[in-house]
Design a protein around this motif. Structure first.
Motif, mmCIF file in Angstrom:
data_model
loop_
_atom_site.group_PDB
_atom_site.id
_atom_site.type_symbol
_atom_site.label_atom_id
_atom_site.label_comp_id
_atom_site.label_asym_id
_atom_site.label_seq_id
_atom_site.Cartn_x
_atom_site.Cartn_y
_atom_site.Cartn_z
ATOM 1 N N ILE A 107 -25.635 -0.866 -36.393
ATOM 2 C CA ILE A 107 -24.990 -0.440 -35.162
ATOM 3 C C ILE A 107 -26.023 0.162 -34.211
ATOM 4 C CG2 ILE A 107 -23.249 1.064 -34.143
ATOM 5 C CD1 ILE A 107 -22.107 -1.183 -35.841
ATOM 6 N N ARG A 108 -26.113 -0.393 -33.011
ATOM 7 C CA ARG A 108 -26.964 0.169 -31.968
ATOM 8 C C ARG A 108 -26.117 1.131 -31.139
ATOM 9 N NH1 ARG A 108 -29.610 -2.961 -26.707
ATOM 10 N NH2 ARG A 108 -30.909 -1.214 -25.981
ATOM 11 N N LEU A 109 -26.449 2.399 -31.218
ATOM 12 C CA LEU A 109 -25.777 3.425 -30.430
ATOM 13 C C LEU A 109 -26.689 3.749 -29.258
ATOM 14 C CD1 LEU A 109 -23.464 5.472 -30.075
ATOM 15 C CD2 LEU A 109 -24.787 7.074 -31.470
ATOM 16 N N VAL A 110 -26.255 3.429 -28.041
ATOM 17 C CA VAL A 110 -27.114 3.550 -26.868
ATOM 18 C C VAL A 110 -26.321 4.118 -25.705
ATOM 19 C CG1 VAL A 110 -26.661 1.116 -26.312
ATOM 20 C CG2 VAL A 110 -28.629 2.259 -25.283
ATOM 21 N N GLY A 111 -26.945 5.005 -24.936
ATOM 22 C CA GLY A 111 -26.262 5.617 -23.791
ATOM 23 C C GLY A 111 -27.043 6.822 -23.305
ATOM 24 N N TYR A 112 -26.325 7.763 -22.740
ATOM 25 C CA TYR A 112 -26.977 8.984 -22.264
ATOM 26 C C TYR A 112 -25.996 10.143 -22.380
ATOM 27 C CZ TYR A 112 -24.159 9.116 -18.007
ATOM 28 O OH TYR A 112 -23.098 9.207 -17.132
ATOM 29 N N PHE A 113 -26.541 11.357 -22.335
ATOM 30 C CA PHE A 113 -25.680 12.525 -22.176
ATOM 31 C C PHE A 113 -26.355 13.524 -21.265
ATOM 32 C CE2 PHE A 113 -28.151 13.896 -25.916
ATOM 33 C CZ PHE A 113 -28.385 15.244 -25.665
ATOM 34 N N ASP A 114 -25.541 14.294 -20.554
ATOM 35 C CA ASP A 114 -26.023 15.364 -19.691
ATOM 36 C C ASP A 114 -25.894 16.683 -20.430
ATOM 37 O OD1 ASP A 114 -26.536 13.606 -17.606
ATOM 38 O OD2 ASP A 114 -24.515 13.799 -16.787
ATOM 39 N N THR A 115 -26.902 17.523 -20.306
ATOM 40 C CA THR A 115 -26.891 18.827 -20.937
ATOM 41 C C THR A 115 -26.992 19.904 -19.863
ATOM 42 O OG1 THR A 115 -27.860 20.140 -22.730
ATOM 43 C CG2 THR A 115 -29.393 18.923 -21.315
ATOM 44 N N THR A 116 -27.113 21.150 -20.267
ATOM 45 C CA THR A 116 -27.200 22.235 -19.297
ATOM 46 C C THR A 116 -28.650 22.438 -18.858
ATOM 47 O OG1 THR A 116 -27.577 23.961 -20.966
ATOM 48 C CG2 THR A 116 -25.274 23.386 -20.461
ATOM 49 N N ALA A 117 -28.831 23.072 -17.703
ATOM 50 C CA ALA A 117 -30.181 23.347 -17.207
ATOM 51 C C ALA A 117 -30.933 24.250 -18.181
ATOM 52 C CB ALA A 117 -30.101 23.991 -15.827
ATOM 53 N N ALA A 118 -30.225 25.210 -18.775
ATOM 54 C CA ALA A 118 -30.872 26.120 -19.724
ATOM 55 C C ALA A 118 -31.346 25.379 -20.970
ATOM 56 C CB ALA A 118 -29.909 27.236 -20.109
ATOM 57 N N ASP A 119 -30.511 24.478 -21.479
ATOM 58 C CA ASP A 119 -30.896 23.720 -22.660
ATOM 59 C C ASP A 119 -32.045 22.766 -22.352
ATOM 60 O OD1 ASP A 119 -29.120 24.965 -24.321
ATOM 61 O OD2 ASP A 119 -27.583 23.415 -24.197
ATOM 62 N N MET A 120 -32.035 22.191 -21.158
ATOM 63 C CA MET A 120 -33.127 21.304 -20.775
ATOM 64 C C MET A 120 -34.438 22.080 -20.686
ATOM 65 S SD MET A 120 -34.317 18.350 -20.069
ATOM 66 C CE MET A 120 -32.813 17.361 -19.965
ATOM 67 N N LYS A 121 -34.402 23.279 -20.123
ATOM 68 C CA LYS A 121 -35.605 24.105 -20.012
ATOM 69 C C LYS A 121 -36.136 24.452 -21.397
ATOM 70 C CE LYS A 121 -37.310 28.410 -17.948
ATOM 71 N NZ LYS A 121 -36.950 29.614 -17.142
ATOM 72 N N ALA A 122 -35.232 24.782 -22.313
ATOM 73 C CA ALA A 122 -35.646 25.120 -23.673
ATOM 74 C C ALA A 122 -36.233 23.905 -24.385
ATOM 75 C CB ALA A 122 -34.454 25.661 -24.453
ATOM 76 N N LEU A 123 -35.646 22.744 -24.143
ATOM 77 C CA LEU A 123 -36.126 21.512 -24.771
ATOM 78 C C LEU A 123 -37.550 21.183 -24.328
ATOM 79 C CD1 LEU A 123 -35.413 18.915 -26.436
ATOM 80 C CD2 LEU A 123 -34.673 17.916 -24.275
ATOM 81 N N LEU A 124 -37.780 21.195 -23.029
ATOM 82 C CA LEU A 124 -39.090 20.839 -22.495
ATOM 83 C C LEU A 124 -40.118 21.955 -22.693
ATOM 84 C CD1 LEU A 124 -38.019 19.044 -19.201
ATOM 85 C CD2 LEU A 124 -38.790 18.008 -21.340
ATOM 86 N N GLY A 125 -39.625 23.150 -23.026
ATOM 87 C CA GLY A 125 -40.532 24.283 -23.220
ATOM 88 C C GLY A 125 -41.046 24.420 -24.637
ATOM 89 N N ARG A 126 -40.678 23.487 -25.518
ATOM 90 C CA ARG A 126 -41.142 23.567 -26.898
ATOM 91 C C ARG A 126 -42.656 23.419 -26.949
ATOM 92 N NH1 ARG A 126 -37.371 22.308 -31.268
ATOM 93 N NH2 ARG A 126 -39.283 22.172 -32.517
ATOM 94 N N SER A 127 -43.335 24.425 -27.454
ATOM 95 C CA SER A 127 -44.804 24.406 -27.493
ATOM 96 C C SER A 127 -45.348 23.424 -28.523
ATOM 97 C CB SER A 127 -45.335 25.812 -27.800
ATOM 98 O OG SER A 127 -44.852 26.268 -29.058
ATOM 99 N N ASP A 128 -44.500 23.057 -29.499
ATOM 100 C CA ASP A 128 -44.956 22.145 -30.552
ATOM 101 C C ASP A 128 -44.619 20.689 -30.256
ATOM 102 O OD1 ASP A 128 -42.283 22.907 -30.748
ATOM 103 O OD2 ASP A 128 -42.183 22.561 -32.913
ATOM 104 N N TRP A 129 -44.079 20.414 -29.074
ATOM 105 C CA TRP A 129 -43.762 19.053 -28.674
ATOM 106 C C TRP A 129 -44.610 18.666 -27.474
ATOM 107 C CZ3 TRP A 129 -37.652 18.777 -28.774
ATOM 108 C CH2 TRP A 129 -37.224 18.895 -30.106
ATOM 109 N N THR A 130 -45.136 17.462 -27.485
ATOM 110 C CA THR A 130 -45.910 16.935 -26.365
ATOM 111 C C THR A 130 -45.116 15.833 -25.678
ATOM 112 O OG1 THR A 130 -47.994 17.395 -27.508
ATOM 113 C CG2 THR A 130 -48.060 15.814 -25.672
ATOM 114 N N PHE A 131 -44.894 15.982 -24.380
ATOM 115 C CA PHE A 131 -44.126 14.997 -23.618
ATOM 116 C C PHE A 131 -45.059 14.153 -22.759
ATOM 117 C CE2 PHE A 131 -40.999 18.188 -24.673
ATOM 118 C CZ PHE A 131 -39.849 17.461 -24.900
ATOM 119 N N LYS A 132 -44.709 12.881 -22.633
ATOM 120 C CA LYS A 132 -45.465 11.988 -21.751
ATOM 121 C C LYS A 132 -44.490 11.135 -20.951
ATOM 122 C CE LYS A 132 -46.014 8.363 -25.270
ATOM 123 N NZ LYS A 132 -46.986 7.514 -26.005
#
Length: 202
Positions: A107-132
């Protein structure tokens, strides 16, 4: 007449790194995900005679992507990335009409979800994750329209290998793309297990 043999006791099944998911997990995933694909709440609870995407009872061709806005299945699998405020997704049976011997579906589960601004900030602020920054992959047309990711879109999508490893736990394939401006996460996965599923590594 010989006495009937006792049925063997049920065993607990766990996901294994060398397989996308074990048959029992796949069977449950097929029912749970595709039952609510383009259907109402009753259908999402398992009503109907064929709950597979493109199943005979639905009259849909194999590979059909019918959007669902149900948050339950997405929350169960991806809420470690943030609160699932709203979502649009579809579950596509990749093995329907493939000529393969009947068995668990992919089963291919594909789509998107919207989260809160606070959760997005916390997600992208993870020091142990590198985003490109990366371009989005090819997505089903209904998902493209719903997520607003047409060729004219100015969204800057980023991804992280550490993020993907954390979510999938390396027991299924999955890619995740983050748009900080829209607080939106696009996911493209195959056979995703729930976040609380027991995983054993060998």
């Amino acid at each position: 007449m010989p006495a009937a043999r006792a049925m063997p006791a049920a065993r607990t099944v766990s996901a294994v790194r060398t397989m996308p998911a074990v048959p029992a997990v796949l069977a449950a995933l097929t029912v749970l995900l595709t039952a609510s694909c383009g259907a109402d709440t009753k259908a999402a609870d398992g009503a109907g005679t064929d709950t597979r995407a493109g199943g005979a009872a639905s009259g849909k061709p194999a590979g059909t992507c019918e959007l669902s806005g149900s948050t339950e299945q997405i929350t169960a699998r991806f809420s470690m990335l943030g609160e699932v405020v709203s979502t649009q997704w579809c579950a596509i049976d990749l093995t329907q009409d493939s000529g393969r011997v009947p068995g668990p579906s992919d089963i291919r589960l594909v789509g998107y979800f919207d989260t809160t601004a606070a959760d997005m900030k916390a997600l992208l602020g993870r020091s142990d994750w590198t985003f490109k920054q990366v371009p989005l992959p090819e997505l089903p047309e209904p998902v493209v329209r719903a997520a607003g990711v047409t060729s004219s879109s100015t969204s800057a999508w980023v991804t992280s290998a550490e993020l993907e490893k954390t979510v999938t736990r390396e027991v299924y394939s999955g890619s995740f793309y983050v748009d900080e401006k829209a607080n939106r996460i696009v996911f493209d996965t195959v056979n995703p297990v729930k976040a609380d599923a027991k995983v054993e590594y060998y």
